[in-house]
Design a protein around this motif. Structure first.
Motif, PDB file in Angstrom:
ATOM      1  N   CYS A  48       0.803  -1.221   0.000  1.00 58.02           N
ATOM      2  CA  CYS A  48       0.000   0.000   0.000  1.00 58.02           C
ATOM      3  C   CYS A  48       0.838   1.275   0.000  1.00 58.02           C
ATOM      4  O   CYS A  48       0.275   2.372  -0.087  1.00 58.02           O
ATOM      5  N   ALA A  51       0.229   4.075  -2.485  1.00 59.89           N
ATOM      6  CA  ALA A  51      -1.056   4.759  -2.355  1.00 59.89           C
ATOM      7  C   ALA A  51      -1.073   5.777  -1.211  1.00 59.89           C
ATOM      8  O   ALA A  51      -2.053   6.511  -1.067  1.00 59.89           O
ATOM      9  N   LEU A  59      -3.666   5.442  -6.931  1.00 57.61           N
ATOM     10  CA  LEU A  59      -4.828   4.771  -6.341  1.00 57.61           C
ATOM     11  C   LEU A  59      -4.369   3.432  -5.779  1.00 57.61           C
ATOM     12  O   LEU A  59      -3.428   2.829  -6.284  1.00 57.61           O
ATOM     13  N   PRO A  60      -5.019   2.948  -4.737  1.00 55.84           N
ATOM     14  CA  PRO A  60      -4.613   1.650  -4.187  1.00 55.84           C
ATOM     15  C   PRO A  60      -4.879   0.527  -5.188  1.00 55.84           C
ATOM     16  O   PRO A  60      -5.865   0.557  -5.918  1.00 55.84           O
ATOM     17  N   CYS A  65      -5.999  -3.126  -1.469  1.00 57.27           N
ATOM     18  CA  CYS A  65      -7.357  -3.130  -0.915  1.00 57.27           C
ATOM     19  C   CYS A  65      -7.665  -4.449  -0.221  1.00 57.27           C
ATOM     20  O   CYS A  65      -8.377  -4.477   0.791  1.00 57.27           O
ATOM     21  N   LYS A  92      -3.241  10.889   4.457  1.00 53.14           N
ATOM     22  CA  LYS A  92      -3.202   9.966   3.312  1.00 53.14           C
ATOM     23  C   LYS A  92      -3.393   8.527   3.773  1.00 53.14           C
ATOM     24  O   LYS A  92      -4.112   7.748   3.144  1.00 53.14           O
ATOM     25  N   ALA A  95      -6.991   7.927   4.747  1.00 58.89           N
ATOM     26  CA  ALA A  95      -7.918   7.969   3.613  1.00 58.89           C
ATOM     27  C   ALA A  95      -7.916   6.653   2.835  1.00 58.89           C
ATOM     28  O   ALA A  95      -8.858   6.370   2.093  1.00 58.89           O
ATOM     29  N   LEU A  96      -6.893   5.867   3.015  1.00 65.30           N
ATOM     30  CA  LEU A  96      -6.741   4.631   2.245  1.00 65.30           C
ATOM     31  C   LEU A  96      -7.885   3.636   2.443  1.00 65.30           C
ATOM     32  O   LEU A  96      -8.425   3.126   1.452  1.00 65.30           O
ATOM     33  N   LYS A  98     -11.012   4.055   3.058  1.00 60.99           N
ATOM     34  CA  LYS A  98     -12.206   4.515   2.339  1.00 60.99           C
ATOM     35  C   LYS A  98     -12.056   4.300   0.828  1.00 60.99           C
ATOM     36  O   LYS A  98     -13.012   3.935   0.148  1.00 60.99           O
ATOM     37  N   LYS A  99     -10.858   4.498   0.304  1.00 59.81           N
ATOM     38  CA  LYS A  99     -10.594   4.275  -1.116  1.00 59.81           C
ATOM     39  C   LYS A  99     -10.787   2.803  -1.474  1.00 59.81           C
ATOM     40  O   LYS A  99     -10.970   2.464  -2.637  1.00 59.81           O
ATOM     41  N   CYS A 100     -10.715   1.953  -0.454  1.00 57.89           N
ATOM     42  CA  CYS A 100     -10.878   0.513  -0.642  1.00 57.89           C
ATOM     43  C   CYS A 100     -12.263   0.036  -0.204  1.00 57.89           C
ATOM     44  O   CYS A 100     -12.501  -1.161  -0.036  1.00 57.89           O
TER      45      CYS A 100
END
Length: 108
Positions: A48, A51, A59-60, A65, A92, A95-96, A98-100
């Motif tokens: 990760c 990301a 993006l991851p 994820c 950062k 936030a990871l 949520k991006k997943c």
């Protein structure tokens, strides 16, 4: 070794130190062993890094994820302030998930 490889290696080492320090201080951080942080292996967390590092992180990946899906997010929240000392922007890093497709706990 390239600068990015050196940086990644340093971050993996820093994450391992972070896990070891959590054990050494007898804290209540759940599920930490020298090779894991919050139910996730340190080497898995390294997937990760792209990301969460740099001025414009990528993006991851699907693999990243997958790591986030098995991580104990409440536990990761406990490390938020320590990320700074390893050159990782806590915003950062936080936030990871949520991006997943995961939501952080409310008090995170």
């Amino acid at each position: 070794m390239s600068n990015s490889s050196t940086f990644s290696l340093m971050l993996v080492f820093a994450l391992a130190l972070l896990a070891a320090s959590a054990l050494a201080d007898g804290s209540a951080y759940a599920t930490a062993t020298p090779s894991t942080i919050c139910n996730v292996g340190v080497s898995e967390l390294a997937q990760c890094l792209p990301a969460i590092t740099g001025k414009a992180p990528s993006l991851p990946t699907k693999e990243c994820c997958g790591v986030m899906k098995k991580a104990n997010l409440r536990c990761l929240c406990n490390y938020k302030e320590q990320f700074k000392s390893f050159g990782i922007d806590p915003a950062k890093a936080m936030a990871l998930p949520k991006k997943c497709g995961r939501n952080l706990p409310r008090q995170c």
